[in-house]
Design a protein around this motif. Sequence first.
Motif: not given
Length: 304
Positions: A176, A180-182, A207
């Motif tokens: 990823l 970024n947001e998970v 992340a």
Amino acid sequence: MIKGRFINHQASDHVVQGHELAERLPALIADSKRVASSIQHGVHGRHKNGPGENFWQFRPFTAGEPANLIDWRRSGRDHKLYVREREWEAARTFWFWVDLSPSMFYVSDLATAAKIDRAIVITLALAHSLVEAGERVGLIGLTPPIASRQVMDRFAENFVLSGKEGKAPDLLSAPLPRRNEVILVSDFLIPVEEMDKTLSRLSSQGAKGHLLIIRDPVEETLPFEGQAILFEQEKQISLQVGDIAVWRQNYLEALAAFKKALEQTAQNYYWQTIEHHTDRPASEAALTMLTRFGTSGSLSGDNP
């Protein structure tokens, strides 16, 4: 008497599982649209100071700031200095992963939906709402980030394909991008040590995110009486219990310890946990998630 069942009793029959999901998806998509519509007031606009074209707000000038930030026309109205702020316009990316393991197909008489159905509805509603807010969304290991209004259909198609394979993509197989947001959606009925390894690996990639924990109310209370057969769907193991009431207190204590350990593990990596029970409206969890997205520091655009 309270009962529970698995939507698909044959955990190894991946094709059947995929077809069952395909049959239910039109109704799940319709539910997702209703949930998304009901939480529209909670959809966060970017509304953050940053590079962009659109005016956001005036705010008082702070001593020490460059003078070229001052909006002299607005400042001249009441003889105070104001700065014109623009709205942050960089689209953010949110990655979803939904657990499709056999335990997610459980539903009891106390619930209004199976765990897998609720997981899909909340995920589709969130994906739609985020796209409407100008963000990009993707399914880990299945789709690239997209910003299409057809996101519900795109995600649904991939859920069916994954359902036929009997599992969601490996969380650790798809790298990823940083920052970024998970969002991981599961019942998380796995050893905490395994969850620790997963979050450690994801966090090492930069992340940050959330664990959306989906549970049936029966799993929280074990409200059965008399003789019972406990069935472990993942490994196809059963255990006959003479009087389940004798087990209840020990079970509740073990569950509380497990939940505390899971939450602490998430906190160790600066992840957040949100728990949702399937006897509650899906909109509650979806709105809570949207609120978290809008207020989380990792989403503000202020982090390096």
